[in-house]
Design a protein around this motif. Sequence first.
Motif, short mmCIF file in Angstrom:
data_model
loop_
_atom_site.label_atom_id
_atom_site.label_comp_id
_atom_site.label_asym_id
_atom_site.label_seq_id
_atom_site.Cartn_x
_atom_site.Cartn_y
_atom_site.Cartn_z
N GLN A 1 -39.04 -12.67 10.16
CA GLN A 1 -39.30 -12.57 11.80
C GLN A 1 -40.17 -13.67 12.19
OE1 GLN A 1 -37.99 -8.63 13.55
NE2 GLN A 1 -39.37 -7.80 11.97
N LYS B 1 -29.12 -17.31 12.67
CA LYS B 1 -29.49 -16.06 12.10
C LYS B 1 -28.37 -15.54 11.22
CE LYS B 1 -29.16 -12.30 14.77
NZ LYS B 1 -29.35 -11.28 15.79
N VAL C 1 -27.71 -13.08 7.25
CA VAL C 1 -28.20 -12.00 6.20
C VAL C 1 -27.58 -12.91 4.64
CG1 VAL C 1 -27.88 -9.77 4.97
CG2 VAL C 1 -27.88 -10.19 7.58
N LEU D 1 -34.39 1.31 8.19
CA LEU D 1 -35.51 0.61 8.21
C LEU D 1 -36.73 1.49 8.54
CD1 LEU D 1 -36.86 -2.13 8.12
CD2 LEU D 1 -36.48 -2.58 10.68
N THR E 1 -33.95 -13.66 10.85
CA THR E 1 -33.99 -13.17 12.13
C THR E 1 -34.40 -14.32 13.29
OG1 THR E 1 -34.44 -10.88 11.92
CG2 THR E 1 -34.64 -11.43 14.09
N SER F 1 -43.50 -6.23 6.67
CA SER F 1 -42.30 -5.59 6.41
C SER F 1 -42.74 -4.16 6.16
CB SER F 1 -41.87 -6.20 5.30
OG SER F 1 -41.12 -7.44 5.68
N ARG G 1 -32.97 -11.12 6.20
CA ARG G 1 -32.26 -11.72 7.53
C ARG G 1 -32.88 -12.46 8.19
NH1 ARG G 1 -31.03 -7.23 12.40
NH2 ARG G 1 -30.39 -8.76 13.89
N TYR H 1 -37.00 -8.81 6.43
CA TYR H 1 -36.91 -9.54 7.75
C TYR H 1 -37.65 -10.83 7.91
CZ TYR H 1 -33.94 -5.30 8.91
OH TYR H 1 -32.94 -4.27 8.86
#
Length: 394
Positions: free
Chosen positions: A121, A179, A181, A346, A193, A106, A191, A119
């Motif tokens: 991911q 997906k 938030v 971001l 993702t 991050s 989030r 995030y």
Amino acid sequence: MSLPLSQNRLHHIDLLRGLIIIFMVIDHGMYYCLNYSVTDPMTIPGTDALTFFTRFISHFCAPLFVFLAGLSAAITEHKYTSTQAFSKSLIIRGLVLILFEFTIVSWSWSFNPLFPMLYAQVIWAIGWGFIILGLLRLIGLYAIFAMGLILVFGHNLFDAVNFEPNTIANTIWSILHQKNVLELPFNFKIRTTYPVAPIVGLMALAYCAGVYYKAKQYSNRVMDYGLILGVSCLVLYTLLRGFNLYGDASIFTISDSYLLTIMSFLNPTKYPLSLQFMLLTVGIGLIMLKLLSKLKSDFSPKFLQVLGKTSMFSYLAHLYLLHAISWLLLPVLGFSFSDMTYGETLVGLPTGYGMSYVATLLFIAVVIGLTAVLANYYLAWKQKNKHSLIAKYI
């Protein structure tokens, strides 16, 4: 080809990982320098063909990273003294990867540990894949295979399921399948993702494939089976996608433009990984593995193979290099550091920051080269410090 069980480096796996790293640099470099913010599935029409097909390259990264992680887990299982020790190592590795996702990964994007959005991911999802795989391994191989089939082929049955925001059910569903938030304490948000259910399933099936590959002494015949399986995945994808039968929330549409029709056909849903998305990307990945296995074992040892052997390090290195160099380019592109949106967006780059497509490709090439140089240094260090925590998890 037949390899002893003690040999756990298969050059075609490293070569494919190396290609994935390059695909990642292309995708992330576009994001930094080409105002390349597009949605997934990408809007058609609305996304130009050049952007679409550049983005399409990156679609192979997440599913193949996951697949190769599961495959490699099976190949290296013999290093552990027992199934329990192996399962424990997977669970710990998964927890470490989740920690990495919300810290050093991050921070590479924001350069700000206090940025209010986290995030979740691909590294987070792979982390969960390892944790669930470790738990399932304690039950047995059949449980892993069954769970893999159920999640990969069945999760799209629940695409229409939704829950009320700010409920426990919605939080769990956002982690597993949708997906979203989510609100966190202290005004932070996360989030999701990459929801984890299909990724856990894909890793489970990849692990089973690795067990079979290893049991057959890494024979060429198994690679032939992989080729057949890859082609079969593409045939099934063509049927499911072409007739909009099952396995994706997006709809394939035929338009007056051949190009738009092709783009629609190659545009399954990435977040979460749909069945169609996995069939397309993993199918091509299996074919690539077969082709790469035909190359000599000393092919590209200082470039593709080193990127593959240091995939976690290369992943982190390219993210920090992209961000740092994009900052250094600010005065070259006519911006000042006072124009930064640091803390608000971001990556913190000024509004309007960007370069031409050709200049962006040059930027990407530089980052790929620097990542490979750093990866060679890191690999040499890692071989001398095999027992350090950094070498173990990066």
